[in-house]
Enzyme design. Structure first.
Site, PDB file in Angstrom:
ATOM      1  N   GLU A 257       0.823  -1.209   0.000  1.00 47.87           N
ATOM      2  CA  GLU A 257       0.000   0.000   0.000  1.00 47.87           C
ATOM      3  C   GLU A 257       0.856   1.259   0.000  1.00 47.87           C
ATOM      4  O   GLU A 257       0.678   2.174  -0.819  1.00 47.87           O
ATOM      5  CB  GLU A 257      -0.909  -0.005   1.223  1.00 47.87           C
ATOM      6  CG  GLU A 257      -1.929   1.102   1.254  1.00 47.87           C
ATOM      7  CD  GLU A 257      -3.099   0.806   0.354  1.00 47.87           C
ATOM      8  OE1 GLU A 257      -3.535   1.740  -0.339  1.00 47.87           O
ATOM      9  OE2 GLU A 257      -3.573  -0.341   0.330  1.00 47.87           O
ATOM     10  N   ASP A 261       1.439   4.144  -2.983  1.00 44.85           N
ATOM     11  CA  ASP A 261       1.083   5.543  -2.754  1.00 44.85           C
ATOM     12  C   ASP A 261       2.244   6.479  -3.064  1.00 44.85           C
ATOM     13  O   ASP A 261       2.087   7.475  -3.790  1.00 44.85           O
ATOM     14  CB  ASP A 261       0.646   5.742  -1.299  1.00 44.85           C
ATOM     15  CG  ASP A 261      -0.702   5.122  -0.986  1.00 44.85           C
ATOM     16  OD1 ASP A 261      -1.442   4.833  -1.931  1.00 44.85           O
ATOM     17  OD2 ASP A 261      -1.007   4.927   0.204  1.00 44.85           O
ATOM     18  N   SER A 451      -6.671   2.436  -4.372  1.00 51.32           N
ATOM     19  CA  SER A 451      -5.490   2.930  -3.671  1.00 51.32           C
ATOM     20  C   SER A 451      -4.425   3.371  -4.665  1.00 51.32           C
ATOM     21  O   SER A 451      -3.491   4.082  -4.300  1.00 51.32           O
ATOM     22  CB  SER A 451      -4.916   1.840  -2.758  1.00 51.32           C
ATOM     23  OG  SER A 451      -5.831   1.501  -1.746  1.00 51.32           O
ATOM     24  N   ASP A 517     -21.716  10.119 -12.897  1.00 54.21           N
ATOM     25  CA  ASP A 517     -22.447   8.899 -12.552  1.00 54.21           C
ATOM     26  C   ASP A 517     -21.779   8.258 -11.342  1.00 54.21           C
ATOM     27  O   ASP A 517     -20.615   8.527 -11.039  1.00 54.21           O
ATOM     28  CB  ASP A 517     -22.469   7.926 -13.734  1.00 54.21           C
ATOM     29  CG  ASP A 517     -21.086   7.574 -14.231  1.00 54.21           C
ATOM     30  OD1 ASP A 517     -20.388   6.829 -13.531  1.00 54.21           O
ATOM     31  OD2 ASP A 517     -20.690   8.050 -15.321  1.00 54.21           O
TER      32      ASP A 517
END
Length: 538
Positions: A257, A261, A451, A517
């Site tokens: 993660e 990032d 992410s 949307d």
């Protein structure tokens, strides 16, 4: 360059945790021992605020492009002079703590004294909250334990003086936003920095304003490796970014993660000062790490202008008082000219008990929610979180776009959804969320998830801020009124195919349509157009 093969599992992959109030009998947690009286706990008190309605009003006036106050931001000290902890509530807290032997020196107040972080012994905490503290271990995440009270009581002397208390009985449970390894891909479907710059028409744009900055948040032991960041930059011929570590980072134990990032936010907005803000202590659990992040940043006048956050949980599982108070803190970011961009979720229209189950803070009307697309960009990634809040009414800025969507498409079966849809819809925008090339331990991993989308789009916003700062204009701040009321799709690549149904035969997903949307928001950024448009507003 071409790398052979795809790494399937190389980085530490930790199940990210977030807030939840679970009973002691929850099957995922096991009581392993009673806490010792001398052990310390950290408890955060959200003190009742004076003048919170000012935040609501100011947030709108500085964020709406048609307002004469648009872009007239305030710093956090100025905000704290208008909204602060009620004096009688602060005194009630100090008096109560003193009664239980907790000294003033153990209390750390934030700007405005509207939060108090208190260190206390387990013995004092048990007396204060009429409870017993135990260590619990998670059955699926063996290294994850937490120190909590199964049942506790708020002292009567604090009733009406605190909005919520964190750090006593809130158990963690798995976050629904977590990147995953993609098992198959070929070069044509890989997302790389070069592809992002080509499709989003960023080209050779870099940041050059010394005032520009961006940040990515990290929780629950997710770290990045500078060596892997260097490998990523070298492989893709990128300049080496400046990353400021705020908190703790163990570069010898990188997490997928955090690697994702940092590598993507810095590859999009190269040269911008980037903060890696880490709250890694897993023993704290609950929503405390996310709360600590928010509190730390609204009390730091140097906090970066854009923030990428990959954090989320089921909206209905969170304490209402926690959400509502945190929403006020979100508004402080906007009032100060800062942008919060949050991953929309990785389970499509997440379905629980046969009903659409929205994620928060993606569903917050005070942040910009980022969904995901496939590598060809005009197709929704099936896991892209989206839908409608069960808690927040439709914000003013979104009303017209939502009504237009309702008239223009064939909606899924209303059996699973709010039949009125008169609530906050998300996401607001999208970014690549499939087969994002990430470097871990010097090898290539292909990663899926919003992410990936959040740091990519955050980097684009950082570049847009740079354009404005270099022209003597303020930063963009809270983006949504600009997106919905001024741009109305201009500067975005509309997503027209696919749907966000993910592993659900009960709750059908939403299909994208022209304009906004709840599958793809307004679409993905077209930087070449946006950089011209954002200089003529405000």
């Amino acid at each position: 360059h071409k790398m052979v093969g795809t790494l399937l599992i190389v980085c530490t992959y930790t199940v990210l945790l977030s807030v939840g109030s679970l009973s002691e009998s929850d099957r995922n947690w096991t009581n392993i021992r009673r806490a010792y009286g001398w052990e310390e706990i950290e408890v955060t008190f959200a003190i009742s605020q004076y003048n919170p309605h000012w935040l609501e009003t100011k947030f709108m006036t500085v964020s709406y492009p048609d307002s004469p106050d648009y872009g007239n931001y305030m710093n956090f000290d100025e905000i704290a002079a208008n909204v602060y902890g009620r004096h009688e509530s602060i005194q009630a807290l100090l008096d109560t703590l003193k009664t239980f032997g907790i000294s003033r020196g153990s209390v750390d107040f934030t700007l405005g004294r509207d939060f108090a972080v208190v260190m206390m012994s387990v013995k004092a905490g048990e007396q204060l909250f009429s409870c017993k503290f135990y260590y619990y271990q998670h059955s699926r995440v063996k290294h994850m334990n937490t120190l909590k009270a199964s049942k506790w009581t708020l002292p009567k002397s604090l009733e009406g003086h605190v909005d919520f208390i964190s750090g006593v009985g809130d158990f963690p449970h798995p976050n629904h936003i977590s990147s995953r390894i993609s098992l198959t891909a070929d070069d044509d479907t890989e997302v790389t920095p070069a592809k992002i710059k080509e499709i989003y028409r960023i080209y050779d744009q870099t940041t050059c304003s010394s005032r520009n900055s961006q940040a990515t948040a990290s929780f629950m032991g997710q770290f990045f490796s500078q060596k892997d960041l260097d490998s990523f930059d070298n492989f893709f011929n990128l300049s080496s970014p400046r990353v400021v570590i705020v908190g703790f980072n163990n570069m010898s134990d990188p997490g997928l993660e955090a690697q994702l990032d940092v590598q993507y936010i810095t590859s999009v907005a190269s040269n911008a000062t980037t903060w890696f803000i880490s709250f890694p202590k897993p023993a704290k659990g609950g929503h405390e790490d996310f709360l600590s992040y928010i509190i730390s940043q609204v009390n730091n006048t140097d906090s970066p202008w854009t923030h990428s956050i990959s954090y989320g949980d089921v909206e209905s599982s969170l304490e209402h008082s926690f959400i509502m108070r945190t929403e006020l803190e979100f508004k402080k970011f906007g009032i100060s000219g800062r942008s919060l961009l949050v991953s929309s979720g990785d389970s499509g229209v997440y379905c629980l008990d046969g009903s659409l189950t929205p994620y928060w803070p993606a569903s917050s009307p005070s942040v910009t929610s980022v969904g995901g697309t496939m590598p060809d960009n005009d197709v929704v990634w099936p896991g892209s979180g989206g839908g409608f809040s069960s808690l927040f009414s439709v914000p003013t800025y979104q009303q017209s776009s939502l009504e237009k969507y309702m008239r223009s498409v064939q909606l899924p079966s209303l059996a699973s959804y709010n039949p009125n849809f008169l609530t906050r819809g998300y996401p607001d925008v999208t970014g690549f969320a499939k087969n994002c090339v990430t470097m871990c331990w010097g090898e290539k991993a292909l990663v899926d998830g919003t992410s990936c989308a959040a740091p990519i789009v955050t980097g684009v916003v950082t570049l847009l801020n740079d354009v404005r700062l270099n022209q003597g204009l303020p930063t963009l701040g809270f983006l949504n009124p600009l997106l919905y009321m001024s741009l109305q799709g201009q500067g975005f690549l509309d997503v027209t195919q696919g749907e966000n149904t993910y592993n659900s035969s009960i709750c059908p997903g939403f299909k994208p349509d022209k304009g906004w949307d709840p599958a793809s928001g307004w679409g993905s950024p077209d930087f070449a157009v946006l950089k011209e448009l954002i200089t003529i507003v405000g």
